[in-house]
Design an enzyme around this catalytic site. Structure first.
Site, PDB file in Angstrom:
ATOM      1  N   GLU A 144       0.720  -1.148   0.065  1.00 21.30           N
ATOM      2  CA  GLU A 144      -0.015  -0.002   0.249  1.00 21.30           C
ATOM      3  C   GLU A 144       0.752   1.293  -0.121  1.00 21.30           C
ATOM      4  OE1 GLU A 144      -3.663   1.841   2.597  1.00 21.30           O
ATOM      5  OE2 GLU A 144      -1.716   1.310   3.684  1.00 21.30           O
ATOM      6  N   TRP A 204      -8.539  -1.776   0.146  1.00 24.67           N
ATOM      7  CA  TRP A 204      -9.417  -0.340  -0.135  1.00 24.67           C
ATOM      8  C   TRP A 204     -10.649  -0.919  -0.928  1.00 24.67           C
ATOM      9  CZ3 TRP A 204      -9.030   4.581   0.708  1.00 24.67           C
ATOM     10  CH2 TRP A 204      -7.981   5.081   1.465  1.00 24.67           C
ATOM     11  N   TYR A 238      -4.547   9.858  -0.844  1.00 24.09           N
ATOM     12  CA  TYR A 238      -3.214   9.810  -0.195  1.00 24.09           C
ATOM     13  C   TYR A 238      -2.117  10.261  -1.432  1.00 24.09           C
ATOM     14  CZ  TYR A 238      -5.005   7.772   3.985  1.00 24.09           C
ATOM     15  OH  TYR A 238      -5.727   7.765   5.435  1.00 24.09           O
ATOM     16  N   CYS A 262      -6.878   9.627   6.720  1.00 19.78           N
ATOM     17  CA  CYS A 262      -6.649   9.685   8.232  1.00 19.78           C
ATOM     18  C   CYS A 262      -5.177   9.781   8.871  1.00 19.78           C
ATOM     19  CB  CYS A 262      -7.107   8.182   8.520  1.00 19.78           C
ATOM     20  SG  CYS A 262      -8.669   8.067   8.336  1.00 19.78           S
ATOM     21  N   ARG A 314      -5.660  12.024  12.171  1.00 17.57           N
ATOM     22  CA  ARG A 314      -6.737  12.738  12.698  1.00 17.57           C
ATOM     23  C   ARG A 314      -8.077  11.849  13.290  1.00 17.57           C
ATOM     24  NH1 ARG A 314     -11.538  11.585   9.704  1.00 17.57           N
ATOM     25  NH2 ARG A 314     -10.789  10.885   7.699  1.00 17.57           N
ATOM     26  N   SER A 315      -7.849  10.690  12.679  1.00 16.16           N
ATOM     27  CA  SER A 315      -8.778   9.478  12.997  1.00 16.16           C
ATOM     28  C   SER A 315      -8.152   8.280  13.021  1.00 16.16           C
ATOM     29  CB  SER A 315     -10.132   9.831  12.158  1.00 16.16           C
ATOM     30  OG  SER A 315     -10.892   8.399  12.336  1.00 16.16           O
ATOM     31  N   ASP A 329      -8.572   3.991  13.819  1.00 12.75           N
ATOM     32  CA  ASP A 329      -9.081   2.656  14.269  1.00 12.75           C
ATOM     33  C   ASP A 329      -8.059   2.022  14.878  1.00 12.75           C
ATOM     34  OD1 ASP A 329      -9.936   0.073  14.236  1.00 12.75           O
ATOM     35  OD2 ASP A 329     -10.769   0.008  12.250  1.00 12.75           O
ATOM     36  N   ASN A 346      -0.819   1.564  10.373  1.00 11.13           N
ATOM     37  CA  ASN A 346      -0.159   2.904  10.340  1.00 11.13           C
ATOM     38  C   ASN A 346       1.043   2.852  10.812  1.00 11.13           C
ATOM     39  OD1 ASN A 346      -3.487   3.740  10.997  1.00 11.13           O
ATOM     40  ND2 ASN A 346      -2.804   3.865   8.971  1.00 11.13           N
TER      41      ASN A 346
END
Length: 316
Positions: A73, A95, A137, A198, A218-219, A221, A229
């Site tokens: 990714e 995705w 992105y 995110c 910012r957000s 999971d 991430n």
């Protein structure tokens, strides 16, 4: 409700920060409704810190994380592509739900996700129409849009800005700058994106011969997204360090709305009871001519012996 960073004790395994954050959210988070309709428990503001020296990576061990998927990714982001077809052809599924949901909504055709993905792979024309995610992105990273005024007072599209290339150049030629930033939050194009970014802002900092990186998200999971991430941000930092001739320093992760979905209770309960094990490291086997020249075969992970995966649904 306000919360605090969760520092790990100096003697604790680095992954304990992640588990402590997960437990804090589940016990103390504010229960909220969200755009997916699933509901979350959420805190606002969290920080994790990882030392990347010697190839160390924040690769979660309390469940298996498919780091090659996350790597593919990241490499896809660096191409500037916004279509899922290159990912689908590599078996990367992360995705797929967003364009599938758009297809079903816009056409009324109740095509299954599996059949939709197969058609994306087999039919380039169909993929071009239905596989695009909008200017997500990678588009912002390497082709941020610009506009220039024409003689009659109108505007036309100008040459895109490659933020990644500019950051590499500035790290090499102006290491003391406080502007080593890659930004994904293009306000003008948010409504055109399948999902607004995110992990939105990366900033780099040179300290002596070490390269540090902050990611602001910012957000987040925490159960499904954050392990990916952390790996991706650390991988980008390792790649940037290699390209700039610096040693990997520290990765600092900062989250805004940091949450767990209510339907992930089984995952949280099981994972926080597991003990982190081992200290995975990354080997980059070669140095390409540019940050855009890496391939999946260039990366190898050593010392990764994770606990089994824990399945949980993705909220779309």
């Amino acid at each position: 409700m306000a919360t605090r960073p969760i520092p790990a004790a100096e003697t604790a395994h680095p992954e304990q920060q992640y588990l402590d954050l997960m437990q804090d959210i589940w016990k103390n988070g504010n229960e909220r409704s969200d755009r997916t309709g699933v509901g979350t428990r959420s805190i606002f503001g969290a920080t994790l810190r990882y030392d990347l020296s010697g190839g160390a990576m924040p690769l979660v061990t309390t469940k298996r994380v498919y780091w090659k998927t996350a790597t593919r990714e990241l490499l896809w982001f660096l191409t500037g592509s916004t279509n899922i077809r290159p990912l689908v052809l590599q078996g990367v599924k992360i995705w797929n739900e967003w364009p599938h949901a758009r297809y079903v909504r816009d056409t009324g055709d109740d095509l299954s996700l599996e059949a939709f993905v197969a058609r994306i792979a087999d039919d380039p024309v169909f993929a071009e129409e239905w596989g695009d995610l909008g200017p997500v992105y990678g588009k912002q990273w390497v082709d941020w849009p610009t506009y220039e005024q024409t003689g009659n007072g109108n505007y036309r599209k100008g040459e895109g800005i490659n933020q990644v290339a500019q950051t590499v150049d500035s790290l090499i030629n102006n290491p003391g700058s406080r502007r080593h930033i890659i930004e994904g939050w293009n306000v003008a194009e948010l409504d055109s994106m399948a999902l607004p970014p995110c992990h939105k802002t990366y900033q780099f900092h040179v300290a002596g011969d070490r390269l540090n990186c902050i990611l602001y998200q910012r957000s987040c999971d925490v159960a499904l997204g954050l392990p990916f991430n952390l790996w991706s941000a650390a991988l980008l930092a390792q790649m940037m360090a290699q390209q700039t001739g610096l040693a990997p320093g520290e990765l600092v992760w900062m989250g805004g709305d940091v949450h767990l979905y209510l339907n992930h209770a089984h995952l949280v309960t099981e994972q926080v009871e597991r003990e982190p094990r081992g200290h995975p490291t990354l080997e980059i086997k070669r140095k390409p001519d540019s940050i855009f020249g890496y391939a999946i075969e260039d990366f190898e992970v050593h010392g990764y012996d994770p606990h089994p995966p824990i399945s949980a649904p993705v909220a779309v």
